[in-house]
Write a protein that holds these residues in place. Structure first.
Motif, PDB file in Angstrom:
ATOM      1  N   ASP A   5       0.829  -1.221   0.000  1.00  0.00           N
ATOM      2  CA  ASP A   5       0.000   0.000   0.000  1.00  0.00           C
ATOM      3  C   ASP A   5       0.854   1.259   0.000  1.00  0.00           C
ATOM      4  O   ASP A   5       0.323   2.368  -0.081  1.00  0.00           O
ATOM      5  N   VAL A   6       2.141   1.094   0.153  1.00  0.00           N
ATOM      6  CA  VAL A   6       3.039   2.245   0.109  1.00  0.00           C
ATOM      7  C   VAL A   6       3.571   2.348  -1.318  1.00  0.00           C
ATOM      8  O   VAL A   6       4.258   1.446  -1.797  1.00  0.00           O
ATOM      9  N   GLY A   7       3.241   3.450  -1.985  1.00  0.00           N
ATOM     10  CA  GLY A   7       3.708   3.634  -3.363  1.00  0.00           C
ATOM     11  C   GLY A   7       5.129   4.178  -3.374  1.00  0.00           C
ATOM     12  O   GLY A   7       5.471   5.043  -2.577  1.00  0.00           O
ATOM     13  N   VAL A  67      10.120  14.915   3.785  1.00  0.00           N
ATOM     14  CA  VAL A  67       8.974  15.767   3.490  1.00  0.00           C
ATOM     15  C   VAL A  67       7.677  15.214   4.099  1.00  0.00           C
ATOM     16  O   VAL A  67       7.428  14.012   4.017  1.00  0.00           O
ATOM     17  N   PRO A  68       6.849  16.068   4.714  1.00  0.00           N
ATOM     18  CA  PRO A  68       5.569  15.599   5.266  1.00  0.00           C
ATOM     19  C   PRO A  68       4.662  15.003   4.192  1.00  0.00           C
ATOM     20  O   PRO A  68       4.689  15.442   3.043  1.00  0.00           O
ATOM     21  N   GLY A  69       3.880  14.030   4.609  1.00  0.00           N
ATOM     22  CA  GLY A  69       2.864  13.465   3.708  1.00  0.00           C
ATOM     23  C   GLY A  69       3.403  12.557   2.617  1.00  0.00           C
ATOM     24  O   GLY A  69       2.743  12.325   1.609  1.00  0.00           O
ATOM     25  N   CYS A  70       4.627  12.037   2.811  1.00  0.00           N
ATOM     26  CA  CYS A  70       5.209  11.205   1.753  1.00  0.00           C
ATOM     27  C   CYS A  70       5.356   9.738   2.139  1.00  0.00           C
ATOM     28  O   CYS A  70       6.038   8.974   1.460  1.00  0.00           O
ATOM     29  N   LYS A 124       6.005   8.291   5.513  1.00  0.00           N
ATOM     30  CA  LYS A 124       6.810   7.817   6.640  1.00  0.00           C
ATOM     31  C   LYS A 124       5.943   7.046   7.641  1.00  0.00           C
ATOM     32  O   LYS A 124       6.274   5.930   8.024  1.00  0.00           O
ATOM     33  N   SER A 125       4.831   7.678   8.035  1.00  0.00           N
ATOM     34  CA  SER A 125       3.941   7.022   9.011  1.00  0.00           C
ATOM     35  C   SER A 125       3.329   5.765   8.404  1.00  0.00           C
ATOM     36  O   SER A 125       3.211   4.733   9.070  1.00  0.00           O
ATOM     37  N   LEU A 126       2.960   5.879   7.141  1.00  0.00           N
ATOM     38  CA  LEU A 126       2.360   4.743   6.438  1.00  0.00           C
ATOM     39  C   LEU A 126       3.318   3.549   6.444  1.00  0.00           C
ATOM     40  O   LEU A 126       2.907   2.412   6.680  1.00  0.00           O
ATOM     41  N   THR A 127       4.595   3.832   6.232  1.00  0.00           N
ATOM     42  CA  THR A 127       5.592   2.759   6.204  1.00  0.00           C
ATOM     43  C   THR A 127       5.744   2.126   7.588  1.00  0.00           C
ATOM     44  O   THR A 127       5.852   0.909   7.704  1.00  0.00           O
ATOM     45  N   ALA A 182      10.944  11.783  11.336  1.00  0.00           N
ATOM     46  CA  ALA A 182      11.122  13.217  11.546  1.00  0.00           C
ATOM     47  C   ALA A 182      10.821  13.971  10.258  1.00  0.00           C
ATOM     48  O   ALA A 182      11.205  13.530   9.177  1.00  0.00           O
ATOM     49  N   ASN A 183      10.120  15.078  10.386  1.00  0.00           N
ATOM     50  CA  ASN A 183       9.854  15.914   9.211  1.00  0.00           C
ATOM     51  C   ASN A 183      10.997  16.866   8.938  1.00  0.00           C
ATOM     52  O   ASN A 183      11.262  17.227   7.801  1.00  0.00           O
ATOM     53  N   ASP A 184      11.630  17.286  10.018  1.00  0.00           N
ATOM     54  CA  ASP A 184      12.627  18.327   9.899  1.00  0.00           C
ATOM     55  C   ASP A 184      14.013  17.760  10.156  1.00  0.00           C
ATOM     56  O   ASP A 184      14.438  17.599  11.287  1.00  0.00           O
ATOM     57  N   SER A 222       2.444   5.238  -9.268  1.00  0.00           N
ATOM     58  CA  SER A 222       2.000   4.104  -8.449  1.00  0.00           C
ATOM     59  C   SER A 222       1.137   4.565  -7.271  1.00  0.00           C
ATOM     60  O   SER A 222       0.219   3.850  -6.868  1.00  0.00           O
ATOM     61  N   ILE A 223       1.377   5.763  -6.765  1.00  0.00           N
ATOM     62  CA  ILE A 223       0.519   6.275  -5.670  1.00  0.00           C
ATOM     63  C   ILE A 223      -0.890   6.560  -6.201  1.00  0.00           C
ATOM     64  O   ILE A 223      -1.887   6.202  -5.567  1.00  0.00           O
ATOM     65  N   TRP A 224      -0.969   7.179  -7.393  1.00  0.00           N
ATOM     66  CA  TRP A 224      -2.291   7.392  -8.011  1.00  0.00           C
ATOM     67  C   TRP A 224      -3.008   6.054  -8.190  1.00  0.00           C
ATOM     68  O   TRP A 224      -4.196   5.928  -7.839  1.00  0.00           O
ATOM     69  N   ALA A 225      -2.284   5.094  -8.737  1.00  0.00           N
ATOM     70  CA  ALA A 225      -2.896   3.784  -9.006  1.00  0.00           C
ATOM     71  C   ALA A 225      -3.451   3.177  -7.722  1.00  0.00           C
ATOM     72  O   ALA A 225      -4.601   2.724  -7.676  1.00  0.00           O
ATOM     73  N   LEU A 226      -2.648   3.223  -6.656  1.00  0.00           N
ATOM     74  CA  LEU A 226      -3.089   2.637  -5.390  1.00  0.00           C
ATOM     75  C   LEU A 226      -4.363   3.301  -4.877  1.00  0.00           C
ATOM     76  O   LEU A 226      -5.318   2.623  -4.496  1.00  0.00           O
ATOM     77  N   HIS A 227      -4.361   4.637  -4.892  1.00  0.00           N
ATOM     78  CA  HIS A 227      -5.497   5.337  -4.288  1.00  0.00           C
ATOM     79  C   HIS A 227      -6.752   5.271  -5.147  1.00  0.00           C
ATOM     80  O   HIS A 227      -7.856   5.170  -4.616  1.00  0.00           O
ATOM     81  N   SER A 245       2.776  15.712  -2.843  1.00  0.00           N
ATOM     82  CA  SER A 245       3.131  14.623  -1.927  1.00  0.00           C
ATOM     83  C   SER A 245       2.110  13.503  -2.095  1.00  0.00           C
ATOM     84  O   SER A 245       1.060  13.705  -2.715  1.00  0.00           O
ATOM     85  N   GLY A 246       2.392  12.360  -1.503  1.00  0.00           N
ATOM     86  CA  GLY A 246       1.442  11.243  -1.529  1.00  0.00           C
ATOM     87  C   GLY A 246       0.124  11.643  -0.878  1.00  0.00           C
ATOM     88  O   GLY A 246      -0.966  11.305  -1.358  1.00  0.00           O
ATOM     89  N   ALA A 247       0.231  12.391   0.233  1.00  0.00           N
ATOM     90  CA  ALA A 247      -0.983  12.822   0.938  1.00  0.00           C
ATOM     91  C   ALA A 247      -1.812  13.752   0.053  1.00  0.00           C
ATOM     92  O   ALA A 247      -3.045  13.712   0.074  1.00  0.00           O
ATOM     93  N   GLU A 248      -1.144  14.586  -0.748  1.00  0.00           N
ATOM     94  CA  GLU A 248      -1.874  15.504  -1.624  1.00  0.00           C
ATOM     95  C   GLU A 248      -2.520  14.759  -2.791  1.00  0.00           C
ATOM     96  O   GLU A 248      -3.606  15.120  -3.240  1.00  0.00           O
TER      97      GLU A 248
HETATM   98  P1  ATP Z   1       3.585  13.369   8.308  1.00  0.00           P
HETATM   99  O1  ATP Z   1       4.852  13.522   9.028  1.00  0.00           O
HETATM  100  O2  ATP Z   1       2.979  14.660   7.858  1.00  0.00           O
HETATM  101  O3  ATP Z   1       2.618  12.452   8.977  1.00  0.00           O
HETATM  102  P2  ATP Z   1       4.231  11.203   6.617  1.00  0.00           P
HETATM  103  O4  ATP Z   1       5.381  11.143   5.661  1.00  0.00           O
HETATM  104  O5  ATP Z   1       4.310  10.374   7.817  1.00  0.00           O
HETATM  105  O6  ATP Z   1       3.998  12.718   6.944  1.00  0.00           O
HETATM  106  P3  ATP Z   1       1.900   9.728   5.956  1.00  0.00           P
HETATM  107  O7  ATP Z   1       1.151   9.951   7.213  1.00  0.00           O
HETATM  108  O8  ATP Z   1       2.551   8.416   5.790  1.00  0.00           O
HETATM  109  O9  ATP Z   1       2.954  10.879   5.762  1.00  0.00           O
HETATM  110  O10 ATP Z   1       0.967  10.035   4.704  1.00  0.00           O
HETATM  111  C1  ATP Z   1      -0.343  10.533   4.856  1.00  0.00           C
HETATM  112  C2  ATP Z   1      -1.272   9.795   3.913  1.00  0.00           C
HETATM  113  O11 ATP Z   1      -0.935  10.132   2.554  1.00  0.00           O
HETATM  114  C3  ATP Z   1      -1.129   8.290   3.994  1.00  0.00           C
HETATM  115  O12 ATP Z   1      -1.988   7.749   4.959  1.00  0.00           O
HETATM  116  C4  ATP Z   1      -1.484   7.850   2.585  1.00  0.00           C
HETATM  117  O13 ATP Z   1      -2.866   7.731   2.432  1.00  0.00           O
HETATM  118  C5  ATP Z   1      -0.971   8.992   1.734  1.00  0.00           C
HETATM  119  N1  ATP Z   1       0.383   8.706   1.250  1.00  0.00           N
HETATM  120  C6  ATP Z   1       1.502   9.399   1.538  1.00  0.00           C
HETATM  121  N2  ATP Z   1       2.579   8.856   0.955  1.00  0.00           N
HETATM  122  C7  ATP Z   1       2.142   7.772   0.282  1.00  0.00           C
HETATM  123  C8  ATP Z   1       2.780   6.766  -0.507  1.00  0.00           C
HETATM  124  N3  ATP Z   1       4.093   6.784  -0.728  1.00  0.00           N
HETATM  125  N4  ATP Z   1       1.996   5.796  -1.026  1.00  0.00           N
HETATM  126  C9  ATP Z   1       0.669   5.769  -0.815  1.00  0.00           C
HETATM  127  N5  ATP Z   1       0.021   6.669  -0.078  1.00  0.00           N
HETATM  128  C10 ATP Z   1       0.720   7.675   0.458  1.00  0.00           C
END
Ligand code: ATP
Length: 271
Positions: A18-20, A56-59, A61-64, A155-157, A187-192, A224-227
């Motif tokens: 699920d991580v693109g 970078v935020p939203g890319c 990290k937490s998902l992984t 870490a974001n920063d 691949s992120i577009w495809a997944l979502h 970003s992935g989140a965007e």
């Molecule tokens: P933050 O520090 O802001 O939490 P982060 O890098 O931990 O940033 P995530 O919480 O992993 O970001 O991403 C937020 C959401 O965006 C995810 O739950 C997922 O839905 C989507 N997303 C982000 N990156 C990806 C990715 N590489 N593949 C698929 N989905 C992604």
């Protein structure tokens, strides 16, 4: 969500698939499955210390972090660093010790230290002397621990982190997660999109083919992935407003109407 003191047991049904993108990171992690088992020590392998993922935020990290714990079938314990330092003077050391004790009791497990930069730079009430001591003792524990606690620090920063944390040998590896490349965006577009098309009300004539993904990936440079996920949700909102299946135009419109953070920041810098 279950809690134990400063730790939160995170339950998430996320697979590494699920991580693109982030192929290097995923491959590195996949290889470390089971390294805490007795069989691994029969190979003379040391127990893994852990990994630091910054960027970078939203890319992802937490998902992984969530995906890795689920893939390994281990509980995931999230520690909010801000909370470690939020107490009275002197108690942050105790907070950290307490968190480590809870994680050891839950071993084998993954201990996720989220937003570790919050513990530094005088933020969250911790002066740098205190945070240095707290992290110093944490790093020592991480290197000497005998229980199977795999540490994932995020870490974001990157720049706010002290050099001793980044020194070679502290973590097994440090990964920097950047905005997704064109191939990663596809691949992120495809997944979502595919995930949403599993709902019967959403699925219609739209097929997620190579041409569509190439176009979306091309147009979402700087997202970003989140965007990307946010754009997919925006497209779904439009489809739902008319109670019809998702269309290709919905995706393109949602995308064009959005201004990703990276662009906003670039404008701010040049303004
Ligand atoms: P933050 O520090 O802001 O939490 P982060 O890098 O931990 O940033 P995530 O919480 O992993 O970001 O991403 C937020 C959401 O965006 C995810 O739950 C997922 O839905 C989507 N997303 C982000 N990156 C990806 C990715 N590489 N593949 C698929 N989905 C992604």
């Amino acid at each position: 969500v279950r809690r134990s003191g400063l730790l939160e047991f995170v339950e998430a049904e996320v697979a590494l698939g699920d991580v693109g993108g982030l192929e290097n990171l995923k491959r590195w992690l996949a290889k470390r499955d089971g390294l805490w088992l007795a069989e691994a020590s029969a190979y003379g392998l040391p127990a893994p210390r852990g990994v630091l993922i910054t960027g970078v935020p939203g890319c992802g990290k937490s998902l992984t972090a969530k995906a890795v714990a689920a893939a390994w079938g281990l509980p995931l314990l999230r520690l909010d660093i801000g909370k470690v330092f939020a107490g009275l003077v002197g108690s942050s050391e105790q907070n950290m010790r307490e968190a480590i004790r809870t994680a050891e009791a839950a071993a084998p497990c993954v201990l996720w230290l989220d937003e570790i930069e919050k513990g530094f730079g005088g933020g969250a009430g911790g002066d740098s002397g205190t945070s240095g001591r707290v992290f110093g003792s944490f790093l020592t524990w991480m290197q000497e621990k005998t229980r199977a606690v795999f540490v994932i620090a995020t870490a974001n920063d990157f720049e706010g982190l002290p050099p001793e944390l980044l020194r070679k040998g502290r973590f097994d590896e440090i990964f920097f997660v950047d905005l997704p490349t064109r191939a990663e965006r596809a691949s992120i577009w495809a997944l979502h999109v595919q995930r949403r098309l599993r709902h019967r009300a959403v699925a219609g004539a739209l097929t997620v083919d190579h041409a569509l993904l190439a176009e979306l990936a091309e147009l979402s440079d700087g997202y970003s992935g989140a965007e990307i996920e946010q754009a997919v949700v925006g497209a779904l909102v439009d489809a739902y407003a008319e109670r019809r299946p998702l269309r290709r135009d919905d995706l393109l419109r949602a995308l064009v109407n959005m201004v990703p953070l990276s662009v906003t920041q670039a404008e701010r810098i040049t303004a």
